[in-house]
Design a protein around this motif. Structure first.
Motif, PDB file in Angstrom:
ATOM      1  N   TYR A 182       0.837  -1.207   0.000  1.00 50.52           N
ATOM      2  CA  TYR A 182       0.000   0.000   0.000  1.00 50.52           C
ATOM      3  C   TYR A 182       0.874   1.261   0.000  1.00 50.52           C
ATOM      4  O   TYR A 182       0.574   2.243  -0.690  1.00 50.52           O
ATOM      5  CB  TYR A 182      -0.911  -0.001   1.241  1.00 50.52           C
ATOM      6  N   ASP A 183       1.959   1.217   0.782  1.00 46.22           N
ATOM      7  CA  ASP A 183       2.867   2.374   0.845  1.00 46.22           C
ATOM      8  C   ASP A 183       3.526   2.608  -0.511  1.00 46.22           C
ATOM      9  O   ASP A 183       3.584   3.732  -1.009  1.00 46.22           O
ATOM     10  CB  ASP A 183       3.952   2.135   1.902  1.00 46.22           C
ATOM     11  N   THR A 198       0.999   3.869  -3.109  1.00 47.06           N
ATOM     12  CA  THR A 198       0.594   5.261  -2.859  1.00 47.06           C
ATOM     13  C   THR A 198       1.643   6.222  -3.406  1.00 47.06           C
ATOM     14  O   THR A 198       1.304   7.222  -4.052  1.00 47.06           O
ATOM     15  CB  THR A 198       0.410   5.488  -1.347  1.00 47.06           C
ATOM     16  N   LEU A 199       2.907   5.920  -3.169  1.00 52.53           N
ATOM     17  CA  LEU A 199       3.971   6.823  -3.649  1.00 52.53           C
ATOM     18  C   LEU A 199       4.117   6.730  -5.170  1.00 52.53           C
ATOM     19  O   LEU A 199       4.365   7.745  -5.828  1.00 52.53           O
ATOM     20  CB  LEU A 199       5.295   6.516  -2.940  1.00 52.53           C
ATOM     21  N   ASP A 252       1.727   6.211  -7.243  1.00 50.23           N
ATOM     22  CA  ASP A 252       0.605   7.005  -7.749  1.00 50.23           C
ATOM     23  C   ASP A 252       0.978   8.489  -7.794  1.00 50.23           C
ATOM     24  O   ASP A 252       0.702   9.169  -8.782  1.00 50.23           O
ATOM     25  CB  ASP A 252      -0.613   6.785  -6.846  1.00 50.23           C
ATOM     26  N   LYS A 253       1.622   8.943  -6.743  1.00 49.36           N
ATOM     27  CA  LYS A 253       2.017  10.359  -6.681  1.00 49.36           C
ATOM     28  C   LYS A 253       3.009  10.715  -7.788  1.00 49.36           C
ATOM     29  O   LYS A 253       3.198  11.873  -8.132  1.00 49.36           O
ATOM     30  CB  LYS A 253       2.646  10.669  -5.315  1.00 49.36           C
ATOM     31  N   MET A 254       3.682   9.696  -8.313  1.00 47.60           N
ATOM     32  CA  MET A 254       4.643   9.930  -9.396  1.00 47.60           C
ATOM     33  C   MET A 254       4.015   9.643 -10.764  1.00 47.60           C
ATOM     34  O   MET A 254       4.707   9.524 -11.770  1.00 47.60           O
ATOM     35  CB  MET A 254       5.900   9.091  -9.166  1.00 47.60           C
ATOM     36  N   ARG A 311      12.853   5.496  -5.982  1.00 47.58           N
ATOM     37  CA  ARG A 311      12.626   6.699  -5.154  1.00 47.58           C
ATOM     38  C   ARG A 311      11.734   6.393  -3.962  1.00 47.58           C
ATOM     39  O   ARG A 311      11.986   6.820  -2.841  1.00 47.58           O
ATOM     40  CB  ARG A 311      11.964   7.804  -5.992  1.00 47.58           C
ATOM     41  N   MET A 334      12.408   6.581   0.186  1.00 48.76           N
ATOM     42  CA  MET A 334      11.560   7.305   1.140  1.00 48.76           C
ATOM     43  C   MET A 334      11.061   6.410   2.266  1.00 48.76           C
ATOM     44  O   MET A 334      10.872   6.856   3.384  1.00 48.76           O
ATOM     45  CB  MET A 334      10.336   7.900   0.413  1.00 48.76           C
ATOM     46  N   LEU A 335      10.803   5.164   1.930  1.00 46.02           N
ATOM     47  CA  LEU A 335      10.148   4.281   2.898  1.00 46.02           C
ATOM     48  C   LEU A 335      11.140   3.473   3.735  1.00 46.02           C
ATOM     49  O   LEU A 335      10.744   2.793   4.675  1.00 46.02           O
ATOM     50  CB  LEU A 335       9.197   3.320   2.163  1.00 46.02           C
TER      51      LEU A 335
END
Lengths: 408, 141
Positions: A347-348, A351-352, A354-356, A402, A406-407
């Motif tokens: 999920y994490d 989600t990231l 998607d933001k990209m 990327r 971040m995670l």
């Protein structure tokens, strides 16, 4: 890379692809969930509603006859494309789910009694699992489930062992939506037939990626959805051998599917209408024909070859990321990459991504028992179609890198 | 601090960043400050199932206020869990019940509270409000 597809030209035919999300060009890698629609399909549906809309099979007037003819021509075309023996072996439904439910309910009534069981594989989508589970429950039994090995292939020895337990019906997926595994369905059908057991093949994931031939496979039923093969949503196909469809009782009741009706008794219409109660989704059926013609014209072999290149490149590029773990590494695989990185929750990661601007699917992919088999909460799944590019795989790889930074 | 004051504080913390990456980095960091649910409560009884990620939530009532502890298996979900708990934990049942949670929109994280996201957060908010309802009834009696 060598390919006979003109991918740039093909991309121009799909309006949805030409857009930005969060100010980044959309990278659409969720094709196993649904494919985008080419202009030709959109225009066909539009043309139907602008010029041809009519209820079919009942009007004596001009428009109705035209629409009926177009609808029945779609059925003939699809029967020819998948090499059915008769066009009345093609039943139009709302999609794979309804097709499976129809067979489970109707063939279940015909063949199953108390104590009888259905055999599936451990990689079925819920839509080819729950309808059969219900039939088993009604008969006081449980499903027989063929095991999956560590790379995500059906354990054929276990499948054979379960066939010997005497199931009344076999229902297997052609390609796993969650893993991409291509099951050796021809062999599995042949094995089931040696025990005289009919087989339903869930082709939801296969039709857009390979040519299917009903005579060659010799399956008793084959089901698929339009929307996963560049066609509109809300239409699907059930292919069934005439001999079975003739014997099976109707699934739904209403208009169109009847012959003679009085308050005491109804006699049913012949195939395929017996299974098409109510007004069908005519526009979507015409769109489905257009979509399948588009795929046929593009070339099944060229599409498969190109998607295989994308798959190999995807594995190679994503494989350079530290901690990358591919879920499903079958020897024969369709263009689906399911993965996890280290201990990062899908999920994490999703989600990231998607933001990209990258559309992937995360979660259990409607295959919870399969996720349990691998003891994971779900995966991130990138699934490719004929319009995806190597550059998009580079973007995916860079975005995963990327997100992982971040995670971590 | 009041619910509104804490919400304002969180909005300001996020407003320092324009870039989505910085916002998410902050959210991930905030997840690490979540008042963690005690291991004995991290059971199916306290599990809020979402399709995609799971949330565990525990409520404790003390001196007219409710204190929440939680956890999630996804760190972004956990970050949002924490910014909800920071606002709602240590408040009276009445204040929790009437709390407006639109500050989540203001910091640009609205999509995580969409019912279709199926990450357990919408159910968690329902559960928090349910706890508040129950404790309010107990107080009223």
């Amino acid at each position: 890379m060598t390919t006979s597809l003109n991918v740039e030209a093909l991309r121009q035919a799909f309006p949805v692809l030409n857009q930005f999300v969060y100010n980044k060009p959309l990278v659409y890698l969720d094709n196993a969930a649904t494919t985008q629609k080419p202009y030709s399909v959109i225009k066909r549906v539009q043309q139907y509603y602008e010029h041809e809309n009519c209820n079919i099979h009942r009007g004596v007037h001009y428009l109705s006859q035209q629409a009926t003819e177009a609808f029945e021509n779609s059925r003939k075309y699809i029967a020819g494309l998948i090499n059915a023996s008769h066009s009345h072996e093609i039943i139009f439904t709302r999609g794979t789910t309804e097709s499976v439910n129809l067979v489970a309910s109707s063939l279940g009534k015909l063949l199953m009694k108390q104590g009888d069981r259905v055999l599936i594989t451990g990689m079925e989508h819920h839509s080819n699992l729950i309808p059969w589970q219900q039939i088993c429950h009604e008969n006081g039994t449980q499903l027989l489930v063929a095991r999956i090995n560590d790379v995500g292939e059906t354990d054929l020895d276990h499948y054979k062992y379960l066939l010997e337990q005497g199931p009344k019906i076999v229902a297997i997926t052609h390609i796993s939506n969650a893993l991409g595994t291509i099951n050796p369905v021809k062999e599995m059908i042949h094995l089931a037939h040696t025990f005289n057991i009919p087989v339903l093949v869930d082709g939801a994931q296969s039709v857009a990626h390979m040519q299917v031939d009903m005579q060659d496979l010799d399956c008793d039923f084959f089901v698929f959805s339009g929307h996963k093969v560049y066609a509109p949503m809300g239409v699907g196909v059930l292919y069934g051998k005439e001999s079975w469809l003739e014997k099976m009782p109707p699934y739904q009741f209403g208009g169109e599917m009847v012959d003679q009706v009085s308050f005491e008794k109804t006699t049913y219409n012949s195939l395929p209408f017996k299974f098409e109660a109510g007004t069908p989704n005519v526009g979507a059926v015409l769109g489905l024909e257009t979509a399948l013609r588009f795929v046929e014209k593009t070339g099944f072999e060229a599409i498969a070859a190109y998607e295989n290149e994308l798959l190999a490149y995807g594995h190679q590029q994503l494989g350079t990321i530290e901690g990358m773990r591919f879920i499903g590494q079958a020897a024969k695989k369709a263009a689906v990459i399911s993965f996890l990185v280290g201990n990062i929750h899908p999920y994490d990661l999703g989600t990231l991504l998607d933001k990209m601007g990258i559309a992937v699917r995360t979660g259990h992919h409607c295959a919870q028992p399969l996720m349990d088999r691998f003891q994971i909460p779900g995966t991130v799944r990138a699934s490719f179609a004929l319009y995806n590019t190597f550059e998009e795989i580079d973007k995916l790889t860079e975005a995963v890198r990327r997100a992982v930074t971040m995670l971590s | 601090m009041t619910i509104e004051a804490i919400q304002q504080q969180i909005i300001e913390e996020f407003s320092a960043f324009d870039d989505w990456m910085d916002k998410y980095n902050l959210l991930i960091e905030m997840g690490k400050d979540t008042p963690l649910i005690d291991a004995q409560y991290k059971t199916n009884n306290h599990l809020i199932t979402g399709c995609q990620s799971r949330v565990w939530l525990h409520a404790k009532y003390k001196d007219g206020k409710i204190y929440f502890t939680a956890d999630s298996d996804a760190v972004i979900t956990k970050g949002i869990v924490n910014i909800l708990i920071r606002v709602l934990s240590g408040q009276s049942p009445e204040d929790i019940l009437k709390a407006d949670l639109s500050y989540i929109d203001n910091i640009g994280l609205k999509e995580h509270l969409s019912p279709t996201r199926s990450n357990g957060l919408v159910s968690m908010i329902k559960q928090i409000k349910l706890y508040a309802q129950v404790y309010k009834l107990k107080m009223d009696n």
